[in-house]
Design an enzyme around this catalytic site. Structure first.
Site, PDB file in Angstrom:
ATOM      1  N   HIS A  27       0.827  -1.218   0.000  1.00  0.00           N
ATOM      2  CA  HIS A  27       0.000   0.000   0.000  1.00  0.00           C
ATOM      3  C   HIS A  27       0.862   1.270   0.000  1.00  0.00           C
ATOM      4  O   HIS A  27       0.524   2.254   0.635  1.00  0.00           O
ATOM      5  CB  HIS A  27      -0.980   0.019   1.184  1.00  0.00           C
ATOM      6  CG  HIS A  27      -2.114  -0.942   0.991  1.00  0.00           C
ATOM      7  ND1 HIS A  27      -3.250  -0.620   0.282  1.00  0.00           N
ATOM      8  CD2 HIS A  27      -2.278  -2.219   1.402  1.00  0.00           C
ATOM      9  CE1 HIS A  27      -4.076  -1.660   0.273  1.00  0.00           C
ATOM     10  NE2 HIS A  27      -3.506  -2.647   0.940  1.00  0.00           N
ATOM     11  N   THR A  28       1.969   1.213  -0.677  1.00  0.00           N
ATOM     12  CA  THR A  28       2.808   2.407  -0.825  1.00  0.00           C
ATOM     13  C   THR A  28       2.818   2.914  -2.263  1.00  0.00           C
ATOM     14  O   THR A  28       3.150   4.069  -2.507  1.00  0.00           O
ATOM     15  CB  THR A  28       4.269   2.104  -0.440  1.00  0.00           C
ATOM     16  OG1 THR A  28       4.702   0.980  -1.221  1.00  0.00           O
ATOM     17  CG2 THR A  28       4.409   1.768   1.040  1.00  0.00           C
ATOM     18  N   GLY A 110      -7.697 -14.950  -7.926  1.00  0.00           N
ATOM     19  CA  GLY A 110      -8.465 -14.557  -6.738  1.00  0.00           C
ATOM     20  C   GLY A 110      -7.720 -14.727  -5.433  1.00  0.00           C
ATOM     21  O   GLY A 110      -8.307 -14.632  -4.359  1.00  0.00           O
ATOM     22  N   GLY A 112      -4.913 -12.879  -4.760  1.00  0.00           N
ATOM     23  CA  GLY A 112      -4.077 -11.699  -4.558  1.00  0.00           C
ATOM     24  C   GLY A 112      -2.673 -11.887  -5.100  1.00  0.00           C
ATOM     25  O   GLY A 112      -1.723 -11.274  -4.614  1.00  0.00           O
ATOM     26  N   GLU A 148      -5.917  -1.619 -16.821  1.00  0.00           N
ATOM     27  CA  GLU A 148      -6.635  -2.080 -15.624  1.00  0.00           C
ATOM     28  C   GLU A 148      -7.407  -0.937 -14.955  1.00  0.00           C
ATOM     29  O   GLU A 148      -8.550  -1.091 -14.557  1.00  0.00           O
ATOM     30  CB  GLU A 148      -5.639  -2.723 -14.640  1.00  0.00           C
ATOM     31  CG  GLU A 148      -6.310  -3.221 -13.379  1.00  0.00           C
ATOM     32  CD  GLU A 148      -5.867  -4.616 -12.955  1.00  0.00           C
ATOM     33  OE1 GLU A 148      -5.040  -5.240 -13.643  1.00  0.00           O
ATOM     34  OE2 GLU A 148      -6.374  -5.071 -11.918  1.00  0.00           O
ATOM     35  N   ASP A 160       2.236  -4.268  -9.485  1.00  0.00           N
ATOM     36  CA  ASP A 160       1.995  -5.618  -9.995  1.00  0.00           C
ATOM     37  C   ASP A 160       2.475  -5.756 -11.444  1.00  0.00           C
ATOM     38  O   ASP A 160       3.105  -6.749 -11.815  1.00  0.00           O
ATOM     39  CB  ASP A 160       0.507  -5.969  -9.896  1.00  0.00           C
ATOM     40  CG  ASP A 160      -0.009  -5.823  -8.478  1.00  0.00           C
ATOM     41  OD1 ASP A 160       0.823  -5.824  -7.550  1.00  0.00           O
ATOM     42  OD2 ASP A 160      -1.226  -5.684  -8.300  1.00  0.00           O
TER      43      ASP A 160
HETATM   44  C1  GLA Z   1      -2.843  -4.346  -5.118  1.00  0.00           C
HETATM   45  C2  GLA Z   1      -2.534  -3.281  -6.158  1.00  0.00           C
HETATM   46  C3  GLA Z   1      -1.088  -2.828  -6.058  1.00  0.00           C
HETATM   47  C4  GLA Z   1      -0.730  -2.413  -4.626  1.00  0.00           C
HETATM   48  C5  GLA Z   1      -1.156  -3.531  -3.653  1.00  0.00           C
HETATM   49  C6  GLA Z   1      -0.944  -3.144  -2.202  1.00  0.00           C
HETATM   50  O1  GLA Z   1      -2.122  -5.504  -5.413  1.00  0.00           O
HETATM   51  O2  GLA Z   1      -2.783  -3.769  -7.455  1.00  0.00           O
HETATM   52  O3  GLA Z   1      -0.851  -1.762  -6.947  1.00  0.00           O
HETATM   53  O4  GLA Z   1      -1.323  -1.198  -4.292  1.00  0.00           O
HETATM   54  O5  GLA Z   1      -2.514  -3.881  -3.824  1.00  0.00           O
HETATM   55  O6  GLA Z   1       0.405  -3.056  -1.902  1.00  0.00           O
END
Ligand code: GLA
Length: 347
Positions: A27-28, A110, A112, A148, A160
């Protein structure tokens, strides 16, 4: 089945891209921070051929053939990602007229693990070959993210797609999401990345993710900075009202953890690295509030089972846990966990 059986012709290009886990820096990326993901040895493969005015795709996992003309809106199926990348290329001025794809994905969906980024990057790589597009790997990551966010309609940062496009298996991708400078650093020798999936899915992940993004933006606004990346000291967030103080504390602390993690990797200090993962999870759970009790418990069990470190990976609200495990402790680690959590999938 194969490309020929579905479309009656041979493919003209093929490409692949991996899923990922994130070791530190959660979450950065939507606040211009640092991230440290590593690609998984699970790939999405696509074969492709040219087409006119439409995008067609067959998914081997879903056993579904889908086709829509260029310009169709997203519909909530897997074809969205493929129409999305063609749309993003056309937006960027590349006159791609359409394509057919045969998709084979070994990235669990699904959990993550960024199966969508893997599909976007694999498809863009195939289109680069097919239409001889002058795209760098960074361009591909940015186009995948654009597809996306703007076409599929899911808010995400750049981590990602960059991990899928620039990462190397066995290495951690140290990425500065402000400058997009990056370096691939070897993982500690003798340590193995294990993915622990309880099959929780990702409950409310999208709503929760978007809310956290808004809170982070609001915290940056109140602190008078362009993004929380510009806050280098934890004490600066303490004057914010709750919960913005906690949210900002996570992001500021998490950026520092990535930098310390990179130092630990350079020294080969797997113990220090593992401790940072545990701190990251605690911060994601208590300050960022994106964990679930099941994930907190799984992290604890993984540590008891002998992991150097463990944390949730990705957006949270479900999804998987990533653990760093001494290679020679892998078997007792698995046995310990499976004895307590028989439904756990260890990848
Ligand atoms: C998801 C988002 C990424 C990132 C993560 C949290 O995977 O696609 O861009 O923000 O959450 O680190």
């Amino acid at each position: 089945m194969g490309f020929k059986e579905v479309f009656g012709t041979l493919p003209e290009a093929s490409a692949q891209a991996p899923g990922r886990v994130n070791l530190l820096g959660e979450h950065t990326d939507y606040q211009e921070g640092y991230v440290l993901p590593t690609p998984l040895p699970y790939l999405t493969q696509v074969e492709a051929a040219k087409a006119e005015g439409r995008v067609e795709a067959y998914s081997e996992e879903l056993k579904e053939l889908r086709a829509r003309p260029l310009g169709s809106p997203a519909q909530g199926d897997f074809l969205d990602y493929l129409l999305g990348v063609v749309w993003a290329l056309r937006e960027a001025g590349y006159g791609v007229p359409g394509a057919r794809f045969y998709v084979r994905s070994r990235v669990p969906i699904g959990a993550g693990l960024s199966s969508s980024a893997a599909l976007e990057v694999a498809a863009l790589r195939a289109l680069r070959t097919l239409y001889r597009l002058p795209l760098s790997d960074k361009d591909i990551a940015l186009l995948g993210q654009k597809a996306e966010v703007e076409y599929v309609g899911v808010g995400c940062g750049i981590m990602d797609q960059m991990a899928a496009s620039l990462g190397e298996v066995g290495k951690a991708l140290f990425l500065d999401t402000r400058t997009l400078d990056y370096e691939n650093l070897p993982l500690p020798p003798g340590a193995r990345v294990a993915v622990l999936d309880l099959g929780l899915g990702r409950r409310l992940a999208e709503a929760g993710y978007n809310q956290r993004r808004r809170e982070a933006e609001e915290a940056a606004r109140r602190l008078g900075v362009r993004s929380l990346r510009d806050i280098g000291e934890l004490r600066l967030v303490e004057g914010l009202p709750s919960p913005l103080d906690k949210r900002a504390r996570h992001i500021v602390g998490e950026n520092l953890r990535v930098l310390r993690g990179v130092e630990a990797l350079r020294r080969g200090d797997v113990k220090a690295f593992g401790e940072l993962m545990v701190e990251s999870h605690r911060s994601l759970s208590q300050d960022y509030e994106v964990s679930l009790p099941e994930l907190d418990l799984l992290v604890e069990e993984a540590l008891r089972a002998g992991a150097h470190g463990a944390k949730l990976t990705g957006a949270g609200f479900g999804g998987a846990v990533v653990a760093l495990v001494p290679q020679d402790r892998m078997e007792p680690f698995q046995n310990h966990l499976l004895a307590r959590l028989p439904h756990l999938r260890i990848l």
